[in-house]
Design a protein around this motif. Structure first.
Motif, PDB file in Angstrom:
ATOM      1  N   TYR A 121       0.762  -1.466  -0.174  1.00 18.45           N
ATOM      2  CA  TYR A 121       0.036  -0.163  -0.019  1.00 18.45           C
ATOM      3  C   TYR A 121       0.846   1.173  -0.037  1.00 18.45           C
ATOM      4  CZ  TYR A 121      -3.419   3.272   1.807  1.00 18.45           C
ATOM      5  OH  TYR A 121      -4.384   4.473   2.037  1.00 18.45           O
ATOM      6  N   ASP A 122       2.058   1.260   0.562  1.00 20.79           N
ATOM      7  CA  ASP A 122       2.794   2.408   0.849  1.00 20.79           C
ATOM      8  C   ASP A 122       3.509   2.925  -0.624  1.00 20.79           C
ATOM      9  OD1 ASP A 122       2.395   2.684   3.304  1.00 20.79           O
ATOM     10  OD2 ASP A 122       4.247   1.390   4.056  1.00 20.79           O
ATOM     11  N   THR A 123       3.276   2.083  -1.719  1.00 22.90           N
ATOM     12  CA  THR A 123       3.724   2.804  -2.930  1.00 22.90           C
ATOM     13  C   THR A 123       2.804   3.343  -3.784  1.00 22.90           C
ATOM     14  OG1 THR A 123       2.948   0.508  -3.906  1.00 22.90           O
ATOM     15  CG2 THR A 123       5.262   0.495  -3.146  1.00 22.90           C
ATOM     16  N   ALA A 124       1.568   3.641  -3.049  1.00 27.70           N
ATOM     17  CA  ALA A 124       0.599   4.270  -3.567  1.00 27.70           C
ATOM     18  C   ALA A 124       1.251   5.901  -3.814  1.00 27.70           C
ATOM     19  CB  ALA A 124      -0.683   4.492  -3.063  1.00 27.70           C
ATOM     20  N   TRP A 126       0.029   8.983  -3.323  1.00 25.75           N
ATOM     21  CA  TRP A 126      -0.319   9.865  -2.103  1.00 25.75           C
ATOM     22  C   TRP A 126       0.715   9.516  -0.935  1.00 25.75           C
ATOM     23  CZ3 TRP A 126      -3.830   6.331  -4.222  1.00 25.75           C
ATOM     24  CH2 TRP A 126      -4.173   5.149  -3.302  1.00 25.75           C
ATOM     25  N   ARG A 127       0.895   8.118  -0.697  1.00 27.56           N
ATOM     26  CA  ARG A 127       1.761   7.714   0.259  1.00 27.56           C
ATOM     27  C   ARG A 127       3.189   7.971   0.075  1.00 27.56           C
ATOM     28  NH1 ARG A 127       0.878   6.794   4.930  1.00 27.56           N
ATOM     29  NH2 ARG A 127       2.211   4.897   5.346  1.00 27.56           N
ATOM     30  N   LEU A 128       3.677   8.346  -1.102  1.00 28.56           N
ATOM     31  CA  LEU A 128       4.944   8.533  -1.459  1.00 28.56           C
ATOM     32  C   LEU A 128       5.167   9.988  -1.222  1.00 28.56           C
ATOM     33  CD1 LEU A 128       5.582   6.526  -4.625  1.00 28.56           C
ATOM     34  CD2 LEU A 128       6.475   6.023  -2.222  1.00 28.56           C
ATOM     35  N   LEU A 129       4.056  10.710  -1.128  1.00 21.80           N
ATOM     36  CA  LEU A 129       4.199  12.275  -0.817  1.00 21.80           C
ATOM     37  C   LEU A 129       4.686  12.368   0.678  1.00 21.80           C
ATOM     38  CD1 LEU A 129       0.985  13.954  -2.390  1.00 21.80           C
ATOM     39  CD2 LEU A 129       3.356  13.868  -3.067  1.00 21.80           C
ATOM     40  N   PHE A 133       6.737  15.502   3.913  1.00 17.60           N
ATOM     41  CA  PHE A 133       6.181  15.892   5.103  1.00 17.60           C
ATOM     42  C   PHE A 133       4.759  16.056   4.981  1.00 17.60           C
ATOM     43  CE2 PHE A 133      10.778  17.048   5.546  1.00 17.60           C
ATOM     44  CZ  PHE A 133      10.994  16.062   6.669  1.00 17.60           C
ATOM     45  N   ILE A 134       4.042  15.889   4.160  1.00 21.92           N
ATOM     46  CA  ILE A 134       2.586  15.780   3.752  1.00 21.92           C
ATOM     47  C   ILE A 134       2.058  14.462   4.634  1.00 21.92           C
ATOM     48  CG2 ILE A 134       0.821  15.851   2.140  1.00 21.92           C
ATOM     49  CD1 ILE A 134       2.827  16.915   0.176  1.00 21.92           C
ATOM     50  N   LEU A 143      -2.968   8.296  10.743  1.00 20.51           N
ATOM     51  CA  LEU A 143      -2.299   9.344  10.039  1.00 20.51           C
ATOM     52  C   LEU A 143      -0.814   9.055  10.459  1.00 20.51           C
ATOM     53  CD1 LEU A 143      -3.133  11.813   8.563  1.00 20.51           C
ATOM     54  CD2 LEU A 143      -2.912  13.301  10.155  1.00 20.51           C
ATOM     55  N   GLN A 144       0.067   8.409   9.462  1.00 19.73           N
ATOM     56  CA  GLN A 144       1.048   7.840   9.793  1.00 19.73           C
ATOM     57  C   GLN A 144       1.874   7.857   8.423  1.00 19.73           C
ATOM     58  OE1 GLN A 144       2.645   5.063  13.209  1.00 19.73           O
ATOM     59  NE2 GLN A 144       2.489   3.830  11.244  1.00 19.73           N
ATOM     60  N   PRO A 145       3.183   8.453   8.187  1.00 17.72           N
ATOM     61  CA  PRO A 145       3.812   8.241   6.966  1.00 17.72           C
ATOM     62  C   PRO A 145       4.535   6.765   6.855  1.00 17.72           C
ATOM     63  CG  PRO A 145       5.337   9.482   8.560  1.00 17.72           C
ATOM     64  CD  PRO A 145       3.840   9.311   9.300  1.00 17.72           C
ATOM     65  N   ILE A 146       5.173   6.645   5.937  1.00 17.18           N
ATOM     66  CA  ILE A 146       5.853   5.422   5.654  1.00 17.18           C
ATOM     67  C   ILE A 146       6.984   5.029   6.601  1.00 17.18           C
ATOM     68  CG2 ILE A 146       7.471   4.188   4.028  1.00 17.18           C
ATOM     69  CD1 ILE A 146       6.343   5.676   1.769  1.00 17.18           C
TER      70      ILE A 146
END
Length: 353
Positions: A121-124, A126-129, A133-134, A143-146
């Motif tokens: 899922y993290d390769t989507a 919006w996740r790569l953004l 720091f988005i 609400l958590q980044p990669i």
């Protein structure tokens, strides 16, 4: 001590980073333990104490708020442009964050392809953004980044933006400007942005105000209002931290239950400046705190995944605590090596330019 460098606050960085490392290590052998080990090897340390370790994050937020006001004079006076502040902050936090994100993402891709044959899922896109720091939601809706601990870096980057805006106000209004801009964003998150959106959840979190705690402390420090002995502040801070132990880290009252004790403990360390000779090891760990913080989770779980089952068989009692301690030491050592051989050379290279 280098000019303008508060050694006690470097030691505080070390304390904050190690607090978070031990917090995550103990969670890795309890609520996140592999298989049935959580049930077969329960922790002796109470769960509430384990959760208190997360207040290292609150210490970092208070520290950031303090430092922004502490260094503001050269920008307010026009000695340096605001763009210099932003460039320095980007150089300081972004390159290593990119490396950490690439490592975490690479491991996620390998694991997902091995198990399911599909990209995670993290390769989507919006996740790569999250590398910029988005804020975005992970697979579970959190609400958590990669890089999981990067949620705190999102708030750090946001506060850099708030401070940059405040610098356009007259110098004597810098603290009210920081508070006003921060509160305006908070209100926008609460009442303007769509409920349930990433922006709403991110900006409506009162943890934002922990940065303001640090900014107020900086103003009080400049004015000479913090005159009590360090022991009073430290005792009050740790007493409140224990008293508020029942408040979960996910509570909207975290900024009080963790933020106020963190502010008092911060003042205590600040009052120790030039009163205590700190060991070079503690200062080194403070210097390495960012590297330790960014990479410790992936190291912890790699080590604990192999170590915990072995220790649980040999030492059923305290196996969780022993595994957590050993994994933490490994994470701290590797994080320090990353600081010395990756982070420092990058900062040196960018600093020359």
């Amino acid at each position: 001590m280098a000019a303008g460098k508060l050694t006690a606050l470097q030691v505080l960085r070390a304390f904050a980073a190690l607090s978070v490392v031990f917090h995550h290590a103990l969670r890795a052998v309890s609520v996140h333990a592999p298989g049935d080990l959580a049930a077969s090897s329960p922790l002796i340390i109470p769960a509430a104490v384990v959760e208190l370790g997360a207040f290292g994050v609150d210490l970092f937020f208070v520290l950031s708020g303090f430092l922004m006001i502490f260094i503001s004079r050269k920008y307010v006076s026009g000695e340096k442009p605001v763009s210099d502040f932003l460039i320095q902050r980007i150089f300081r936090v972004w390159p290593l964050y990119v490396i950490a994100t690439a490592l975490y993402l690479g491991l996620a891709i390998v694991s997902s392809l091995t198990k399911t044959g599909e990209l995670p899922y993290d390769t989507a896109w919006w996740r790569l953004l999250s590398i910029f720091f988005i804020p975005s939601f992970d697979r579970t809706g959190v609400l958590q980044p990669i890089v999981g601990v990067g949620w705190t870096l999102n708030y750090e980057a946001f506060f850099y933006l708030v401070f940059s805006i405040a610098l356009f106000f007259p110098g004597r209004f810098i603290l009210p400007a920081v508070g006003g801009v921060l509160f305006a964003f908070f209100l926008a998150g609460c009442y303007v942005l769509p409920s349930g959106s990433a922006g709403h959840i991110f900006l409506s979190n009162p943890i934002l105000f922990e940065f303001l705690f640090g900014a107020v402390i900086a103003a009080m420090h400049r004015g000479g209002f913090l005159r009590l002995n360090a022991l009073y502040y430290l005792s009050a801070g740790f007493a409140l931290l224990i008293a508020f132990a029942f408040v979960p880290n996910e509570s909207v009252w975290r900024f009080i239950a963790r933020g106020v004790p963190a502010a008092l403990i911060f003042i205590g360390f600040l009052r120790l400046e030039e009163r205590v000779t700190w060991s070079r090891l503690l200062v080194l760990l403070g210097d390495a705190s960012y590297s330790i913080y960014l990479f410790h989770v992936v190291i912890l779980y790699q080590v604990i995944g192999k170590l915990f089952p072995l220790i649980a068989k040999a030492l059923p009692v305290l196996s969780g605590e022993v595994s957590a301690l050993m994994a933490s030491l490994v994470a701290i050592v590797i994080g320090t090596l990353i600081h010395l051989f990756v982070e420092k050379p990058i900062l040196g290279f960018l600093g020359k330019r």
